[in-house]
Structures are given as structure tokens and as C-alpha cells.
Enzyme design. Structure first.
Site, PDB file in Angstrom:
ATOM      1  N   ASP A 125       5.657   9.706 -42.269  1.00 20.93           N
ATOM      2  CA  ASP A 125       6.724  10.897 -42.237  1.00 20.93           C
ATOM      3  C   ASP A 125       7.186  10.850 -40.912  1.00 20.93           C
ATOM      4  O   ASP A 125       6.524  11.263 -39.913  1.00 20.93           O
ATOM      5  CB  ASP A 125       6.154  12.057 -42.894  1.00 20.93           C
ATOM      6  CG  ASP A 125       7.082  13.256 -42.797  1.00 20.93           C
ATOM      7  OD1 ASP A 125       8.398  13.099 -42.368  1.00 20.93           O
ATOM      8  OD2 ASP A 125       6.811  14.315 -43.269  1.00 20.93           O
ATOM      9  N   ILE A 126       8.543  10.559 -40.466  1.00 15.71           N
ATOM     10  CA  ILE A 126       8.944  10.697 -39.131  1.00 15.71           C
ATOM     11  C   ILE A 126       8.866  11.765 -38.626  1.00 15.71           C
ATOM     12  O   ILE A 126       9.075  12.021 -37.006  1.00 15.71           O
ATOM     13  CB  ILE A 126      10.370   9.976 -39.050  1.00 15.71           C
ATOM     14  CG1 ILE A 126      10.710   9.476 -37.833  1.00 15.71           C
ATOM     15  CG2 ILE A 126      11.475  10.643 -39.695  1.00 15.71           C
ATOM     16  CD1 ILE A 126      11.928   8.452 -37.767  1.00 15.71           C
ATOM     17  N   ASN A 151      24.524  11.806 -42.107  1.00 14.24           N
ATOM     18  CA  ASN A 151      25.737  11.314 -42.634  1.00 14.24           C
ATOM     19  C   ASN A 151      26.888  11.919 -41.833  1.00 14.24           C
ATOM     20  O   ASN A 151      26.506  12.871 -40.803  1.00 14.24           O
ATOM     21  CB  ASN A 151      25.714  11.978 -44.064  1.00 14.24           C
ATOM     22  CG  ASN A 151      25.776  13.257 -44.413  1.00 14.24           C
ATOM     23  OD1 ASN A 151      26.539  14.226 -43.747  1.00 14.24           O
ATOM     24  ND2 ASN A 151      24.863  13.669 -44.991  1.00 14.24           N
ATOM     25  N   GLY A 160      16.993  13.121 -48.427  1.00 15.04           N
ATOM     26  CA  GLY A 160      16.310  11.931 -47.537  1.00 15.04           C
ATOM     27  C   GLY A 160      15.715  12.228 -46.259  1.00 15.04           C
ATOM     28  O   GLY A 160      15.249  13.635 -46.234  1.00 15.04           O
ATOM     29  N   VAL A 161      15.537  11.418 -45.464  1.00 14.25           N
ATOM     30  CA  VAL A 161      15.064  11.702 -44.039  1.00 14.25           C
ATOM     31  C   VAL A 161      15.944  12.917 -43.329  1.00 14.25           C
ATOM     32  O   VAL A 161      15.172  13.718 -42.633  1.00 14.25           O
ATOM     33  CB  VAL A 161      14.853  10.622 -43.343  1.00 14.25           C
ATOM     34  CG1 VAL A 161      16.193   9.896 -42.821  1.00 14.25           C
ATOM     35  CG2 VAL A 161      14.046  10.798 -42.100  1.00 14.25           C
ATOM     36  N   ASP A 162      17.244  12.953 -43.572  1.00  9.18           N
ATOM     37  CA  ASP A 162      17.946  14.096 -43.024  1.00  9.18           C
ATOM     38  C   ASP A 162      17.498  15.333 -43.233  1.00  9.18           C
ATOM     39  O   ASP A 162      17.370  16.154 -42.842  1.00  9.18           O
ATOM     40  CB  ASP A 162      19.587  13.646 -43.575  1.00  9.18           C
ATOM     41  CG  ASP A 162      20.384  14.491 -42.750  1.00  9.18           C
ATOM     42  OD1 ASP A 162      20.133  15.267 -41.821  1.00  9.18           O
ATOM     43  OD2 ASP A 162      21.954  14.341 -43.152  1.00  9.18           O
ATOM     44  N   THR A 211      18.807   2.400 -46.112  1.00 10.77           N
ATOM     45  CA  THR A 211      18.097   1.854 -47.094  1.00 10.77           C
ATOM     46  C   THR A 211      17.677   2.775 -48.334  1.00 10.77           C
ATOM     47  O   THR A 211      17.069   2.259 -49.214  1.00 10.77           O
ATOM     48  CB  THR A 211      16.827   1.002 -46.719  1.00 10.77           C
ATOM     49  OG1 THR A 211      15.913   2.043 -45.999  1.00 10.77           O
ATOM     50  CG2 THR A 211      17.228  -0.077 -45.577  1.00 10.77           C
ATOM     51  N   GLY A 212      18.053   4.024 -48.103  1.00  6.67           N
ATOM     52  CA  GLY A 212      17.944   5.000 -49.094  1.00  6.67           C
ATOM     53  C   GLY A 212      19.189   5.200 -49.880  1.00  6.67           C
ATOM     54  O   GLY A 212      19.558   4.405 -50.719  1.00  6.67           O
ATOM     55  N   TYR A 216      21.971   5.320 -49.067  1.00  8.19           N
ATOM     56  CA  TYR A 216      23.154   4.559 -48.547  1.00  8.19           C
ATOM     57  C   TYR A 216      22.961   3.201 -49.291  1.00  8.19           C
ATOM     58  O   TYR A 216      23.943   2.352 -49.166  1.00  8.19           O
ATOM     59  CB  TYR A 216      23.371   4.332 -47.177  1.00  8.19           C
ATOM     60  CG  TYR A 216      24.050   5.621 -46.609  1.00  8.19           C
ATOM     61  CD1 TYR A 216      24.434   6.822 -47.609  1.00  8.19           C
ATOM     62  CD2 TYR A 216      24.613   5.836 -45.446  1.00  8.19           C
ATOM     63  CE1 TYR A 216      25.054   7.840 -47.134  1.00  8.19           C
ATOM     64  CE2 TYR A 216      25.156   6.763 -44.876  1.00  8.19           C
ATOM     65  CZ  TYR A 216      25.456   7.806 -45.873  1.00  8.19           C
ATOM     66  OH  TYR A 216      26.068   8.789 -45.173  1.00  8.19           O
TER      67      TYR A 216
END
Ligand code: ADP
Length: 184
Positions: A16-17, A30, A38-40, A128-129, A131
Site C-alpha cells: 500500500d503506497i 485525475n 483507487g490509489v487516489d 492500470t486501474g 484508466y
């Protein structure tokens, strides 16, 4: 997995970043910079409202962030002091400039980190999620762009790719082996 490029340690980890303690973590944002899934979403949840406040200021000054560009904010409550927000391309089949935009997202993030005197940064697998960019192709571009950048004279000590799932990790590891096996 870990390689050294020039004087920089380049590593791949699964995880997990938002937990990374590098000077910056990169957000696959975005164009609105208003958060998302997602990660955002994970970064804004973990980092708290200070990040969104700065994103709003940036958008009110310069408008939406185009794909391939990057901006930097505080890391809020994260262990990372900064978040670099970049926008990857939405996958439309591969003939709409997607690969150039993806490479640009990585390159602009690296340049911004260097411009701010940062020594370490972590990347997610941009685009890669939601998008829809195919992971194998994205991994090749991501790693080639980062390795090319690191081969130039630059001060970064550490770059980490944080892959969320085991499959992405495997694809990135294969791509990194192919890339460094050929050129080192
Ligand atoms: P995009 O819209 O650029 O495709 P996503 O966030 O939908 O961005 O997905 C990009 C990648 O980030 C995907 O591989 C997804 O599994 C991964 N991801 C999601 N959450 C995290 C997280 N907390 N840390 C690292 N990677 C994550």
C-alpha cells in the site's frame, strides 16, 4: 526485487503506497485533482484534508491538470512529506498517444521531485486501474522511463514502485528483469 541504476536504488515491492516513508509518494490522480477511487482515494483518506486544500488552490490558479503533467502538495498526515499528483492517460486502445502520456506522467513526477530537492519517491502503477491501461505495456513504459531518467546525472537515492496486487508485482518484476538484463 531491487536493482541499482547509476547511484539510485530502484526497487519493486507489493503493498500500500500510503504506508511508504519516502520523501514523496506519487498519486495517480485525475484532472480535477478532487480525489477519486483507487490509489487516489486511499491517499486522500490516509493523508487528510490538507492535501485536498492544496489541490483546490492549485486548480483555482492553473485549472485542471492535463494528462502527462504533475504537481506537488503536502503529504498531510502521511509518512511521506509530499504527494506528487500526476494524471495518466485513459486507455483508448493504444493509438491515442497513451504511451507518450504515460511516459510523461512518470518523467514529470521525477523532474518535480528533483526540482524540490527530494531524495526518494514511490510510484504506484499509473493508469492500470480505472484508466484501463494493460499492465504489461504500462510496466514496460514505466520502468523504461524511470531507468532512462536515473541513468542521467540526478540526485535521487531511491525510487520504489509499490504494486498493490501480486499479479502487477509479477508483471513489473518480469519487465524490470527484461530491461536491466538487456542493458546492464
Ligand atoms: P488509474 O485511474 O490511474 O488507473 P487506479 O488508482 O484506479 O488509477 O489504479 C492504479 C493502480 O493503483 C492499480 O494497480 C491499483 O490496484 C493500484 N492501487 C490502488 N490502491 C493502491 C494503494 N493504496 N497503494 C498502491 N497501489 C494502489
Amino acid at each position: 526485487m531491487e536493482v541499482t541504476v547509476n547511484k539510485t536504488r530502484l526497487s519493486l515491492v507489493q503493498g500500500d503506497i500510503t504506508k511508504q516513508a519516502t520523501d514523496a509518494i506519487v498519486n495517480a490522480a485525475n484532472s480535477s485533482l478532487m480525489g477519486g477511487g483507487g490509489v487516489d482515494g486511499a491517499i486522500h483518506r490516509a493523508g487528510g484534508p490538507a492535501i485536498l486544500d492544496e489541490c483546490k488552490q492549485i486548480v483555482s490558479k492553473q485549472g485542471r491538470l492535463p494528462a502527462g503533467k504533475a504537481v506537488i502538495t503536502t503529504g498531510g498526515n502521511l509518512r511521506a512529506r509530499h504527494v506528487i499528483h500526476t494524471v495518466g492517460p485513459v486507455w483508448h486502445g493504444g493509438n491515442q498517444g497513451e504511451s507518450d502520456l504515460l511516459a510523461s506522467a512518470y518523467r514529470e513526477s521525477l523532474k518535480l521531485a528533483v526540482a524540490h530537492g527530494l531524495k526518494s519517491m514511490s510510484f504506484p502503477s499509473i493508469s492500470t486501474g480505472a484508466y484501463g491501461y494493460p499492465v504489461r505495456q504500462a510496466a514496460e513504459i514505466a520502468l523504461r522511463t524511470v531507468v532512462d531518467f536515473l541513468r542521467q546525472e540526478q540526485p535521487l537515492a531511491e525510487v520504489v514502485f509499490v504494486l498493490f496486487d501480486a499479479e502487477s508485482y509479477q508483471v513489473y518484476a518480469q519487465a524490470l528483469k527484461a530491461l536491466t538484463g538487456k542493458n546492464n
